[in-house]
Scaffold this active site. Structure first.
Site, PDB file in Angstrom:
ATOM      1  N   GLU A   1      39.617  45.370  26.667  1.00 33.00           N
ATOM      2  CA  GLU A   1      38.804  45.186  27.449  1.00 33.00           C
ATOM      3  C   GLU A   1      37.414  45.824  27.159  1.00 33.00           C
ATOM      4  OE1 GLU A   1      42.038  44.891  30.817  1.00 33.00           O
ATOM      5  OE2 GLU A   1      40.559  43.904  31.607  1.00 33.00           O
TER       6      GLU A   1
ATOM      7  N   ARG B   1      51.478  42.418  44.236  1.00 30.02           N
ATOM      8  CA  ARG B   1      50.770  41.373  44.940  1.00 30.02           C
ATOM      9  C   ARG B   1      51.737  40.177  44.823  1.00 30.02           C
ATOM     10  NH1 ARG B   1      45.831  42.302  41.468  1.00 30.02           N
ATOM     11  NH2 ARG B   1      45.091  44.072  42.220  1.00 30.02           N
TER      12      ARG B   1
ATOM     13  N   ARG C   1      32.633  48.887  33.916  1.00 28.10           N
ATOM     14  CA  ARG C   1      33.252  47.557  34.278  1.00 28.10           C
ATOM     15  C   ARG C   1      33.124  47.632  36.043  1.00 28.10           C
ATOM     16  NH1 ARG C   1      39.589  47.034  35.999  1.00 28.10           N
ATOM     17  NH2 ARG C   1      39.566  44.810  36.220  1.00 28.10           N
TER      18      ARG C   1
ATOM     19  N   HIS D   1      39.818  39.531  35.418  1.00 27.31           N
ATOM     20  CA  HIS D   1      40.133  39.682  34.067  1.00 27.31           C
ATOM     21  C   HIS D   1      39.385  39.129  33.122  1.00 27.31           C
ATOM     22  CE1 HIS D   1      44.656  40.664  35.831  1.00 27.31           C
ATOM     23  NE2 HIS D   1      44.261  41.741  35.501  1.00 27.31           N
TER      24      HIS D   1
ATOM     25  N   ASN E   1      35.429  52.831  33.654  1.00 30.33           N
ATOM     26  CA  ASN E   1      36.001  51.945  34.583  1.00 30.33           C
ATOM     27  C   ASN E   1      36.492  52.966  35.937  1.00 30.33           C
ATOM     28  OD1 ASN E   1      37.678  50.375  35.856  1.00 30.33           O
ATOM     29  ND2 ASN E   1      38.939  49.476  34.184  1.00 30.33           N
TER      30      ASN E   1
END
Ligand code: ADP
Ligand code: ADP
Lengths: 394, 394
Positions: B380, B240, B90, B179, B9
């Site tokens: 993940e 965010r 990823r 996600h 990742n």
């Protein structure tokens, strides 16, 4: 008439007016002045089933309102004899200051002017109407009634945006919400129809007109609403996008070089149902969808899906609702939109009565439905007149 | 190990890696390389309870991955002997093209590069990791697994924005969602915990980490998700804003002259919980709130209220849910966030078991609760390895 109020709604090139009884909330006369400042201005005046039209240039708001006075005279009901208690003005943005109607003086005028930063398309026109009416009716109280005021009770958890503190503290960035007089009126009516006090019930109001917003009303107080700092946020509307990823703005600038003004105009005037279906007017969209137009069908599906999601989120916000009320042009008239917006909500307590919905209500849920669903014609001018009469009584 | 996969990742200046069995989804080794390109790079390697740290400049991704290879050797488990079946990467944005994992070739690399327009912060770094790994492991298949892919099933009613058609047709503007591997894994696990096939249940997954998103999963397929074109939309996150009135961007430009880049950075990096509370990390915010800090309390209230509203809207979108699953750093660990997010949802079928919630689950609703609520640790990397193994088997 108990408390006659002349209600004025000034847009960028138009003025709507109504003579309304502030006690019964009924209008005896209404009119519309269009294309002010152009050579082909039109004034349409309605009274007692009669419709009078005056065509020809009205240079500015002053000439527009003088033509209105003349139209009342021509109809045999001069305003001077109407026993007016006030002229009431719809003002779109009251900011954090105006949470109640207010009698306009010079200081209030200045404050409305300053609030133009938050509503550059609306407040300047509203203010022009006020200034003109103050000159024309110098002896009458001029009252400003704000679209935002009903939402002054929205708590921090719903009115704060998670943006830098300077934006919130220095630049007025928060959720204000709009269509307040409509949400106030319709939520009160919904409680009445339930035979309860507004303080005893939770109501979700879907105001679906050219602009559209949903409000969660908890025991008579607005606790959340879908429009935000401006009327752009929330549901999909005639020409407004409603909710989007705000990063779309940055992406489109990177892709095309479009300016802030271009993107602002695109999202407010070239988006919404118009962008999805090619039509802005719901009747045209429903006709096209019925004729098999796939874009129109998808547009309606999106429109209704967004309403459905807001209803779900506001049931969650309220911890349960007693009623859902549909109002304004689309909400009052489109059985199809109501049915699609309410589909699959059985798990949330909505059991639609399809025949009653097709017939237009007023109650369109079954007697067993945990949540009562209603169609309630809005009356923004009536509410403005009533609030004005109440202010002057107090 | 049945099917060892090296999962990578790559971020803008960091690389996370794990050696995962694509059959059991279990990791035997994990590592993190930070501050690549700076003088104080750090590599942390974990294997069998041991932690090895290497400090000192790693100039680029190439030096970073070579240091990773060395760390595996130093730990006595060289990658060359691991029997790797693939290196899996990823990739954040797969656009409309990549709806499944894919073996990377030059053409796929170019496509990921082109998708950088949609994810300028993420895809270039992901691609750099892929390019470097292809050089370092030329004999192994390199597989790209996309964050967006699980959401390829989101229907038009939820993935279309009501924006001009050119934006949608020429500039890729639509909801993609992110996600995806987490939502896929956790929704499948939730069905397992209910003792049902994923195809037999509706699940709402709340992935609450530094980034946060909610997904409505209908019978195994994502039908709506809170992130949009980019990861900015939806819930309030560490830095965010999540959902805002898009007109805030235009307002702030008019108020301050801020540029597109300024506003983009402000909403992505200086907003969210950081802007509301002064802290980005949920643990710090909960500590401050417990100590009486009002801004932190309000920030948590807003954070949880937004989750609650999304849950309500997705129950409406799904026409009813069987389970709600909380995952990622905050979702797995914060009983307080879960409790606040689920408060007042009894009318929607959520009956929280407070003791079970405080104890961390896995099931945190009462046996009578119509909707089962669960805490499910996400995985993940395990999901990426598993999807990679499945792709190579097929
Ligand atoms: N009979 C009808 N069936 C469906 N839609 C209708 C009908 N009558 C009006 N509308 C729609 O109502 C919308 C205008 O609503 P209205 O409340 O008058 O708007 P405004 O926000 O300008 O006050 C238009 O989209 C129009 O197509
Ligand atoms: N025990 C805990 N209690 C509350 N919050 C926690 C706890 N442990 C981790 N978190 C929060 O989880 C968030 C990070 O989540 P994570 O899933 O690791 O993020 P990422 O999106 O970077 O993978 C941080 O806000 C952190 O404070």
């Amino acid at each position: 008439m108990g408390a006659p109020v002349l209600v004025i709604n000034s847009g960028s090139s138009s003025i709507k007016y109504q003579l309304v009884d502030g006690e019964t909330m009924e209008a005896s006369t209404s009119g519309l002045i269009e294309r002010i400042g152009q050579s082909d201005s039109v004034l349409t005046h309605r009274h007692a089933g009669e419709r009078a039209v005056r065509e020809g240039r009205l240079a500015d708001y002053g000439e527009g309102l003088e033509a209105m006075v003349a139209a009342f005279e021509d109809a045999g009901t001069p305003l001077a004899d109407a026993g007016l208690i006030a002229v009431a003005h719809r003002v779109v943005h009251g900011g954090e200051r105006f949470v109640q109607p207010v009698v306009v003086d010079d200081e209030v005028e200045r404050a409305i002017d300053e609030l133009s930063a938050l509503a550059p398309l609306h407040n300047p026109a509203n203010l022009e109407g006020i200034r003109t009416a103050r000159k024309l009716f110098p002896k009458l109280p001029q009252v400003a009634v704000f679209d935002t005021a009903f939402h002054a009770t929205v708590p921090e958890r719903a009115h704060l945006y998670a943006v830098p503190s300077a934006w919130r503290e220095e630049h007025g960035v928060r959720r204000y919400g709009f269509h307040g007089t409509s949400h106030a009126y319709v939520s009160r009516k919904a409680a009445e129809m339930l035979g309860k006090s507004p303080k005893a019930v939770n109501v979700i109001v879907a105001h679906l007109g050219n602009g559209a917003s949903v409000t969660a009303v908890e025991r008579g107080r607005s606790i959340d609403t879908s429009m935000g700092l401006t009327p752009l946020e929330g549901l999909v509307m005639g020409t407004r996008s409603g909710d989007i990823d705000p990063a779309i703005v940055f992406h489109m600038h990177r892709q095309t070089g479009a300016s802030f003004a271009d993107l602002d105009a695109a999202l407010n005037k070239e988006s919404g149902m118009l962008a999805l279906s090619g039509h802005q007017d719901n009747r045209a969209i429903e006709r096209a969808a019925a004729a098999g137009d796939r874009a129109a069908q998808v547009a309606l599906e999106i429109y209704c899906y967004r309403i459905r999601k807001y209803i779900g989120s506001y049931i969650a916000a309220l911890g349960g609702a007693d009623a859902i009320a549909f109002t304004a042009g689309i909400g009052e008239n489109s059985a199809e939109v109501r049915a699609q917006a309410l589909s699959s909500l059985v798990a949330l307590g909505v059991d639609l009565d399809e025949a009653a919905n097709a017939a237009g209500g007023p109650v369109i849920s079954t007697p067993q439905s945990p949540i009562t669903v209603m169609v309630i014609p809005t009356n923004e001018e009536g509410e403005i007149a009533s609030q004005t009469a109440a202010l002057l009584r107090s």
